[in-house]
Design a protein around this motif. Sequence first.
Motif, PDB file in Angstrom:
ATOM      1  N   ILE A   1       1.107 -11.106  -3.278  1.00 56.93           N
ATOM      2  CA  ILE A   1       0.418 -10.362  -4.330  1.00 56.93           C
ATOM      3  C   ILE A   1       1.339  -9.302  -4.935  1.00 56.93           C
ATOM      4  O   ILE A   1       1.358  -9.092  -6.158  1.00 56.93           O
ATOM      5  N   ALA A   2       2.108  -8.652  -4.075  1.00 61.52           N
ATOM      6  CA  ALA A   2       3.030  -7.620  -4.576  1.00 61.52           C
ATOM      7  C   ALA A   2       4.086  -8.227  -5.496  1.00 61.52           C
ATOM      8  O   ALA A   2       4.477  -7.618  -6.495  1.00 61.52           O
ATOM      9  N   ILE A   3       4.540  -9.447  -5.174  1.00 66.26           N
ATOM     10  CA  ILE A   3       5.538 -10.101  -6.036  1.00 66.26           C
ATOM     11  C   ILE A   3       4.921 -10.485  -7.369  1.00 66.26           C
ATOM     12  O   ILE A   3       5.524 -10.310  -8.435  1.00 66.26           O
ATOM     13  N   ILE A   4       3.685 -10.996  -7.315  1.00 69.50           N
ATOM     14  CA  ILE A   4       3.027 -11.431  -8.558  1.00 69.50           C
ATOM     15  C   ILE A   4       2.802 -10.243  -9.492  1.00 69.50           C
ATOM     16  O   ILE A   4       3.031 -10.325 -10.706  1.00 69.50           O
ATOM     17  N   PHE A   5       2.344  -9.137  -8.928  1.00 68.93           N
ATOM     18  CA  PHE A   5       2.045  -7.957  -9.738  1.00 68.93           C
ATOM     19  C   PHE A   5       3.180  -6.935  -9.699  1.00 68.93           C
ATOM     20  O   PHE A   5       2.948  -5.745  -9.909  1.00 68.93           O
ATOM     21  N   ASP A   6       4.366  -7.403  -9.419  1.00 66.42           N
ATOM     22  CA  ASP A   6       5.535  -6.509  -9.358  1.00 66.42           C
ATOM     23  C   ASP A   6       5.750  -5.868 -10.732  1.00 66.42           C
ATOM     24  O   ASP A   6       5.914  -6.572 -11.734  1.00 66.42           O
ATOM     25  N   PRO A   7       5.729  -4.537 -10.813  1.00 62.13           N
ATOM     26  CA  PRO A   7       5.952  -3.892 -12.122  1.00 62.13           C
ATOM     27  C   PRO A   7       7.322  -4.170 -12.705  1.00 62.13           C
ATOM     28  O   PRO A   7       7.533  -4.003 -13.899  1.00 62.13           O
ATOM     29  N   ARG A   8       8.267  -4.609 -11.871  1.00 65.60           N
ATOM     30  CA  ARG A   8       9.592  -4.932 -12.396  1.00 65.60           C
ATOM     31  C   ARG A   8       9.558  -6.170 -13.283  1.00 65.60           C
ATOM     32  O   ARG A   8      10.454  -6.379 -14.086  1.00 65.60           O
TER      33      ARG A   8
ATOM     34  N   CYS B   1      12.705  -7.717   1.298  1.00 71.72           N
ATOM     35  CA  CYS B   1      12.351  -8.822   0.392  1.00 71.72           C
ATOM     36  C   CYS B   1      11.809  -8.288  -0.927  1.00 71.72           C
ATOM     37  O   CYS B   1      12.070  -8.851  -1.996  1.00 71.72           O
ATOM     38  N   ARG B   2      11.046  -7.203  -0.862  1.00 69.75           N
ATOM     39  CA  ARG B   2      10.517  -6.602  -2.086  1.00 69.75           C
ATOM     40  C   ARG B   2      11.627  -6.010  -2.939  1.00 69.75           C
ATOM     41  O   ARG B   2      11.573  -6.059  -4.166  1.00 69.75           O
ATOM     42  N   LEU B   3      12.653  -5.447  -2.272  1.00 67.53           N
ATOM     43  CA  LEU B   3      13.754  -4.868  -3.023  1.00 67.53           C
ATOM     44  C   LEU B   3      14.693  -5.928  -3.581  1.00 67.53           C
ATOM     45  O   LEU B   3      15.378  -5.696  -4.570  1.00 67.53           O
TER      46      LEU B   3
ATOM     47  N   LEU C   1      -0.309 -13.567   8.457  1.00 64.51           N
ATOM     48  CA  LEU C   1      -0.797 -14.151   7.207  1.00 64.51           C
ATOM     49  C   LEU C   1      -1.228 -13.074   6.220  1.00 64.51           C
ATOM     50  O   LEU C   1      -0.999 -13.192   5.009  1.00 64.51           O
ATOM     51  N   PHE C   2      -1.868 -12.027   6.740  1.00 61.68           N
ATOM     52  CA  PHE C   2      -2.295 -10.934   5.858  1.00 61.68           C
ATOM     53  C   PHE C   2      -1.080 -10.256   5.209  1.00 61.68           C
ATOM     54  O   PHE C   2      -1.080  -9.973   4.008  1.00 61.68           O
ATOM     55  N   LEU C   3      -0.035 -10.014   6.022  1.00 63.34           N
ATOM     56  CA  LEU C   3       1.161  -9.372   5.479  1.00 63.34           C
ATOM     57  C   LEU C   3       1.836 -10.247   4.425  1.00 63.34           C
ATOM     58  O   LEU C   3       2.263  -9.762   3.365  1.00 63.34           O
ATOM     59  N   PHE C   4       1.931 -11.543   4.703  1.00 68.90           N
ATOM     60  CA  PHE C   4       2.568 -12.437   3.737  1.00 68.90           C
ATOM     61  C   PHE C   4       1.726 -12.556   2.472  1.00 68.90           C
ATOM     62  O   PHE C   4       2.261 -12.667   1.368  1.00 68.90           O
ATOM     63  N   LEU C   5       0.397 -12.548   2.624  1.00 63.78           N
ATOM     64  CA  LEU C   5      -0.464 -12.588   1.448  1.00 63.78           C
ATOM     65  C   LEU C   5      -0.273 -11.339   0.602  1.00 63.78           C
ATOM     66  O   LEU C   5      -0.166 -11.418  -0.641  1.00 63.78           O
TER      67      LEU C   5
ATOM     68  N   THR D   1       0.831  -1.201   0.000  1.00 65.91           N
ATOM     69  CA  THR D   1       0.000   0.000   0.000  1.00 65.91           C
ATOM     70  C   THR D   1       0.870   1.256   0.000  1.00 65.91           C
ATOM     71  O   THR D   1       0.589   2.227  -0.713  1.00 65.91           O
ATOM     72  N   ALA D   2       1.948   1.221   0.769  1.00 68.60           N
ATOM     73  CA  ALA D   2       2.846   2.374   0.803  1.00 68.60           C
ATOM     74  C   ALA D   2       3.488   2.603  -0.555  1.00 68.60           C
ATOM     75  O   ALA D   2       3.654   3.741  -0.993  1.00 68.60           O
TER      76      ALA D   2
END
Length: 458
Positions: A212-219, A159-161, A204-208, A3-4
């Motif tokens: 989702i962020a990894i799947i839809f990662d714009p990179r 992890c996102r980076l 669980l919510f954070l990991f979910l 979200t951030a």
Amino acid sequence: VTTANWLCPSWLRRVCPCWGSGDSGATMRMRGSPLFSQWVSYVAFWVCYSAESLCVAFTNVADQMDRTVAIAIRMGYIFSGLAVSIAMYMFGKKNRWGVRMSSFASSVFANCIAIAVFTGFSCAFVSNIYWPGLGHSRNRTFWMVFEGFFFVMGLMHLCRLNPQGLIPVCLCLVTVCCILVYVGVVEQQFFGNELLLECMGSALFLFLMHIIAIIFDPRRASADHKAICEEHERVSELLDSMLPKEVLAEMKSGHLSLAYSYEDMTLLFADIVGFTKYCATHSAEQAVHLVTRLFAEFDREAVRLGIYKVCTIGDAYVVVNEPRTQLLDKYSDCESVFSMGKYMLHTIARIRVEVSHEGLDMRIGLHVGRFVGGVIGTKRLRFDVWGEDVLIGNNVESHGIAGQICVSQSAREVLQEKVRELEFTFNQDISLKTGRIVRTYKCTPAGCSAFNDSSFLM
């Protein structure tokens, strides 16, 4: 974290590229993850951790003597974290944030940041356990959960980076397990299962959201776009080597003509002398390797000189100056093609020694004239040239001398205007089927018998 990233304004992305997936001039990606952004993320985490620790330390006034060890643990991490951030910045800047670092070194750099964050969690966890100043166990549990998920958020951002990094993921799981074990075992008598279930649901919510962020990662789209661009560049490079620049530009714009007329063009025909005997005494692989090696060196030199390779037929090599419908300087173009001929003689002389075949040499013919060119073929494109002057150039080469550059009368006149240190000796007259007679000359450097003569090479 997701979200951030979505809500982060564009100006903040430019100032701090760790938010979102935007690239920055100072950001060098390590497998899609900017090392500079990871360092900035650690600095932001360190600032928040320091501010939170100072607030807790100086607002709880009870048990001043008993909390000295806990405060010392937190302050020790604050100062050590500052030193770590400075050291990482100096190391990253020295290596241009990944440009001068191997993939292993870049991975170690990213994992060190994750370990530094987890070390902060360990210090906070231990200090909260041995901090009587926090008072009731409910307060202690609040700080355990609050700070614990703060560290979870920080590790998930790392992890996102660095999506390919395993250490940040493992440390994030260990942090969540520590929180759940403490709430479920130590604080069971105060909260029962309610707080434990709430922590599990939050985790669980954070990991979910992370998945989702990894799947839809714009990179991911950026990587696909980069692969398409690289493939397009390879195709463009291939077309650049196949077609003249003017013809390629017209093809891309959709205005390709059927034929093009060129004036005052310099044609060079070259043939490997003694190649048949070489094939008779060597294996087919050795013969192909020899031609491939020679022509590869010729191709590189043609690119360097800015001339165009028309074709190779067997052991023959044909080049012209860059085809332009409006010629800029025929003297400079002729000199470039002539330099190609000299390079061929020097190269064959060197390789002749390396392969120990004395009969190996080059016969080169040079002619200046006009021709018609055009793109032939539909699936296999090729730029070819036609005209009487093309046949003359071929005849100048075939009636030439091994180890020498033979030129026509027109080529001699052009070279004499540009290159002064040349001597021209009559070779022979060539009679064409059209009845035209072409006079040819042997071209040598002043004071030497040939361009591959040892005195000239010295």
